[in-house]
Design an enzyme around this catalytic site. Structure first.
Site, PDB file in Angstrom:
ATOM      1  N   ARG A  96       0.802  -1.234   0.000  1.00  0.00           N
ATOM      2  CA  ARG A  96       0.000   0.000   0.000  1.00  0.00           C
ATOM      3  C   ARG A  96       0.830   1.277   0.000  1.00  0.00           C
ATOM      4  NH1 ARG A  96      -3.223  -3.053  -2.315  1.00  0.00           N
ATOM      5  NH2 ARG A  96      -4.378  -4.495  -1.008  1.00  0.00           N
ATOM      6  N   ASP A 125      -6.847  -1.355   4.372  1.00  0.00           N
ATOM      7  CA  ASP A 125      -6.181  -0.748   3.223  1.00  0.00           C
ATOM      8  C   ASP A 125      -6.492   0.740   3.072  1.00  0.00           C
ATOM      9  OD1 ASP A 125      -4.716  -2.964   2.503  1.00  0.00           O
ATOM     10  OD2 ASP A 125      -6.353  -3.824   1.341  1.00  0.00           O
TER      11      ASP A 125
HETATM   12  N1  ARG Z   1      -6.111  -8.576   5.833  1.00  0.00           N
HETATM   13  C1  ARG Z   1      -4.935  -8.342   5.057  1.00  0.00           C
HETATM   14  C2  ARG Z   1      -4.288  -7.057   5.487  1.00  0.00           C
HETATM   15  O1  ARG Z   1      -4.949  -6.217   6.035  1.00  0.00           O
HETATM   16  C3  ARG Z   1      -5.220  -8.365   3.574  1.00  0.00           C
HETATM   17  C4  ARG Z   1      -6.087  -7.244   3.046  1.00  0.00           C
HETATM   18  C5  ARG Z   1      -6.338  -7.239   1.558  1.00  0.00           C
HETATM   19  N2  ARG Z   1      -6.725  -8.529   1.083  1.00  0.00           N
HETATM   20  C6  ARG Z   1      -7.868  -8.827   0.452  1.00  0.00           C
HETATM   21  N3  ARG Z   1      -8.106 -10.087   0.177  1.00  0.00           N
HETATM   22  N4  ARG Z   1      -8.731  -7.925   0.135  1.00  0.00           N
HETATM   23  O2  ARG Z   1      -3.116  -6.869   5.294  1.00  0.00           O
END
Ligand code: ARG
Length: 403
Positions: A96, A125
């Protein structure tokens, strides 16, 4: 609503971001520039260009970030032997800040005043993107459609697509798909049946690793070379960071290395369950600990282990560009100057085990540790005094307790 002049959108070309693109154009009535990053997610990116063109986007940016991702984000993180909550290698978390950095860079180039992303209101995210944007350019506004529009369900999302002539691929028409995030470090899968932590994950959620039960019966032995804390070669062959990680992904994947079924604590407050596959990262974590075991001083190694959970939490929570993460990074990086040499790892049915290590800078002294007669002066009487003094307070304590 505040007037926005130009928006840079983090755009994958998938259904959700295509809808977001249309929504931005409609609601803000301004130019939208799309940015699509190649982080090694293993997807064709040219379709994203075609879709953006079809939606009338004039400035379409597709950038290969694989080398920068691995050399400037993944490797620095692995120097810390990072694990969130003891298990998660942070494959999504570490991507990110890089995406945010590029979004901010493009916003500067094209004179945009806002950045839009497709992360939802319940996840980590959104926090990671926005904290990074805050740290890199506080003048930029953030648009997070999932928190702003009144689309509240998948059905409404598909209706919006239908109404605006956004093509919906047939596999996206039925029930909601898994939420998947993939890059060179990992694949993360969440949602649907996985939302019940009591349910065993079905085999088809796994995408880049075989079931360890089906992995080859013969182990595979590989050697990884390290230079100042970073891996630089596999089986004697020098490779760029991205090439090295993808080589290890292939090797690990074939042997079922790096699967993780985890319930984690999101920063935003809830627990969530996900399936992670991190084959190359899992091998590198074991190998890096292997090379550190002979090259780091004990106190230096233990200090790293103490700060690691804190460092991991900063990355998980989105504070990559915060001063305290940079301070910890400086400490970690300084420890790595002599972390060079070779580690041999055995891959076998889901495991990656270090079986030997060598270094020109090794602190290991066979002569010092040997059970045999040793040339190095080690006075066994010193050990007696060492224990007597360390035991002094224990003897006082035990005597008091026995009173
Ligand atoms: N839970 C994980 C994190 O916060 C992955 C997040 C994104 N993954 C997803 N399958 N949308 O780092």
């Amino acid at each position: 609503m505040t007037k926005i002049e130009k928006i840079v959108l983090s755009y994958s070309g998938g259904l959700d971001t295509s809808i977001i693109l249309k929504w931005l154009q409609e609601v803000y009535g301004c130019e939208v520039v799309t940015f699509t990053a190649d982080l090694g997610q293993g997807e064709e990116l040219e379709p994203a260009r075609a879709k953006a063109e079809m939606s009338g986007v004039k400035d379409i940016r597709i950038v290969d970030l694989r080398e920068e991702f691995v050399s400037d984000f993944v490797f620095p993180m692995l120097r810390a032997n990072v694990l969130y909550e003891g298990q998660y290698l942070l494959g999504s978390s570490i991507a990110r800040p890089l995406i945010a950095k590029r979004l901010v860079g493009i916003a500067g180039e094209v004179g945009a005043d806002a950045i839009a992303h497709g992360a939802t209101g319940k996840g980590n995210d959104q926090i990671r993107f926005e904290l990074a944007i805050n740290a890199l350019d506080p003048s930029l506004k953030v648009i997070a459609p999932w928190r702003q529009w009144n689309i509240r369900s998948r059905t409404q999302l598909l209706e919006y697509a239908e109404k605006h002539h956004i093509p919906v691929p047939s596999d996206k028409r039925g029930e909601a798909p898994f939420s998947i995030d993939a890059n060179l470090l990992h694949t993360s899968t969440e949602g649907k049946i996985l939302e019940n932590p009591a349910e065993v994950a079905p085999d088809h959620v796994y995408q880049r690793t075989v079931d360890p039960l089906d992995a080859p019966d013969a182990p595979e032995i590989i050697t990884i070379g390290f230079e100042a804390g970073d891996p630089v070669s596999v089986n004697g062959k020098s490779m760029t960071p991205a090439a090295l990680l993808s080589e290890l992904n292939g090797l690990g994947g074939r042997h079922g290395v790096g699967r993780l079924d985890l319930v984690e604590n999101r920063f935003i407050g809830m627990k969530s369950r996900g399936i992670y596959e991190t084959p190359g990262g899992t091998i590198l974590l074991a190998a890096h600990r292997g090379i550190e075991s002979i090259t780091l001083d004990r106190a230096a190694a233990h200090l790293k282990d103490e700060i690691m959970p804190r460092y991991a939490e900063l990355i998980y929570n989105g504070f990559w560009f915060a001063p305290e993460r940079e301070m910890l990074q400086a400490l970690i990086d300084q420890s790595q100057a002599f972390v060079s040499g070779e580690v041999t790892v055995r891959l076998y049915k889901g495991s990656a085990s270090v079986i030997s290590r060598t270094s020109p800078w090794s602190l290991y002294s066979a002569d010092l540790v040997t059970f045999e007669e040793s040339a190095i002066a080690f006075d066994h009487h010193d050990a007696e005094g060492f224990i007597r003094l360390n035991g002094l307070r224990l003897r006082s304590w035990a005597a008091r307790n026995g009173r």
